[in-house]
Enzyme design. Structure first.
Site, PDB file in Angstrom:
ATOM      1  N   ASP A   1      28.826  55.126  34.564  1.00  0.00           N
ATOM      2  CA  ASP A   1      29.052  53.682  34.592  1.00  0.00           C
ATOM      3  C   ASP A   1      29.096  53.174  33.154  1.00  0.00           C
ATOM      4  O   ASP A   1      28.292  53.591  32.314  1.00  0.00           O
ATOM      5  CB  ASP A   1      27.938  52.972  35.373  1.00  0.00           C
TER       6      ASP A   1
ATOM      7  N   TYR B   1      43.572  40.747  40.123  1.00  0.00           N
ATOM      8  CA  TYR B   1      42.644  41.778  40.603  1.00  0.00           C
ATOM      9  C   TYR B   1      43.297  42.660  41.656  1.00  0.00           C
ATOM     10  O   TYR B   1      43.323  43.896  41.536  1.00  0.00           O
ATOM     11  CB  TYR B   1      41.374  41.138  41.172  1.00  0.00           C
TER      12      TYR B   1
ATOM     13  N   GLU C   1      42.146  43.500  49.757  1.00  0.00           N
ATOM     14  CA  GLU C   1      42.917  42.454  49.077  1.00  0.00           C
ATOM     15  C   GLU C   1      44.299  42.936  48.631  1.00  0.00           C
ATOM     16  O   GLU C   1      45.179  42.119  48.343  1.00  0.00           O
ATOM     17  CB  GLU C   1      42.123  41.877  47.904  1.00  0.00           C
TER      18      GLU C   1
ATOM     19  N   THR D   1      40.202  48.072  48.142  1.00  0.00           N
ATOM     20  CA  THR D   1      39.904  46.800  48.782  1.00  0.00           C
ATOM     21  C   THR D   1      41.009  46.391  49.751  1.00  0.00           C
ATOM     22  O   THR D   1      42.170  46.791  49.586  1.00  0.00           O
ATOM     23  CB  THR D   1      39.753  45.701  47.702  1.00  0.00           C
TER      24      THR D   1
END
Length: 355
Positions: free
Chosen positions: A35, A161, A138, A136
């Protein structure tokens, strides 16, 4: 297929940390957690998993090819679960460059490094290797009042995004079809639960409510999302990386459609029970309607029947149970969210697209 060594990218983020906590608590896997520790990454979200001898953490950027090559060479993963991403629509409106760099360039870099590593494995290791890309709903755009997204839905991203996530999905599929890299993909609905960075609707509402502040609801609050508890999502991710068919996509949803206003009202109802206001009024009195997000998609809904049919997954949390335990968690973990709010994000409005 039990996987012994799993490389998780974005494992200090919201969904990534939930996955890592489950992998350490419920499996015998060795986990290499990578990360970058941007504003949304938090080692405190890893709880007891961070101190397990089966967990190792590397602060590194997935765009850093030499760092990724070193991690692959030394850890020798049997699977990659790729969750590292810039993920907030409002931030993508204000600053899309970071989204293009991490979500597109970073995914390309990881794919390229993973492919070179995979080609160096022996035949049996190549057959068992998996690259799991986590995405996602989206990417599918916006729904009207009816219907739902499934694995056959055409892509129609509407925000910076979602456009970068769509691009990364396409790259993963291209590496599978062109280079043979064994991949699986998942597209999930809106997640919620413990350790959620407080720029998102549910944690932001909880914290503003208990602070006595106005509870902002975009537009008239009628936009609809399908809500998925993060622990249910992590269980789905584990099933897909272990049992999913190579080259396939699986949609993951919580079967919990709610308007944004209904979500905020549900949080208020739980707080009314758990932490009544001193004046006896409902937290709903703090709700305020604000200017809508630019290009705000009207509705998302996921048909997760393929995941249920092929892998036997069903969400264990209802929205009622999930929102109740989420509110309770934030009330009981002020130390975690206070440290987050004392940092880079103070609850300000993002995504107004000011020039």
């Amino acid at each position: 297929m039990a996987i012994g060594r799993i490389l998780v990218t974005g494992g200090a983020g919201f969904i990534g940390s939930a996955l890592v906590r489950q992998l350490i608590a419920q499996t015998g896997a060795q986990v290499c957690n990578v990360d970058k520790l941007t504003y949304a990454g938090n080692l405190a979200s890893l709880a007891e998993a961070r101190h397990s001898p089966r967990h190792q953490f590397h602060q590194a950027d997935i765009c850093d090819r030499p760092a990724m090559e070193t991690i692959f060479r030394t850890f020798r993963p049997e699977a990659v679960m790729h969750l590292a991403a810039e993920s907030h629509v409002d931030r993508s409106i204000d600053g899309p460059a970071d989204f293009i760099q991490t979500n597109v360039v970073g995914t390309f870099t990881l794919l390229d490094v993973a492919t070179a590593y995979w080609r160096g494995l022996d035949a049996a290791e190549q057959r068992s290797f998996r690259f799991h890309h986590v995405s996602t709903d989206e990417v599918f755009g916006s729904l009207g009042a009816d219907g739902s997204f499934d694995e056959t839905t055409a892509y129609d991203p509407r925000s910076p995004y979602s456009a970068t996530k769509a691009a990364s999905d396409h790259l993963v599929r291209a590496w599978h079809h062109t280079h043979g890299l064994p991949v699986v993909l998942t597209n999930c609905s809106n997640n919620y639960g413990p350790y959620h960075f407080p720029e998102k609707l549910i944690p932001l509402t909880i914290l503003k409510a208990i602070a006595g502040e106005a509870l902002p609801v975009y537009g008239d609050g009628s936009n609809v999302r399908d809500w998925l508890h993060v622990d249910d999502h992590a269980r789905a991710l584990r099933l897909v990386v272990e049992q999913g068919r190579i080259g396939e996509t699986y949609c993951v949803g919580g079967n919990a459609e709610r308007t944004n206003l209904q979500v905020v009202e549900a949080i208020c109802d739980v707080l009314d029970r758990l932490l009544p206001r001193s004046d006896g009024a409902s937290y709903c009195e703090q709700i305020r309607f604000v200017t809508d997000r630019p290009g705000h998609d009207f509705r998302y809904a996921i048909d997760a029947s393929k995941l249920a049919r092929e892998l036997g997954w069903q969400p264990q949390e209802s929205f009622a149970s999930g929102i109740a335990n989420t509110v309770a968690w934030y009330l009981a973990n002020e130390g975690w969210w206070r440290s987050v709010k004392d940092g880079s994000y103070q609850g300000e409005r993002l995504g107004l697209a000011h020039a």
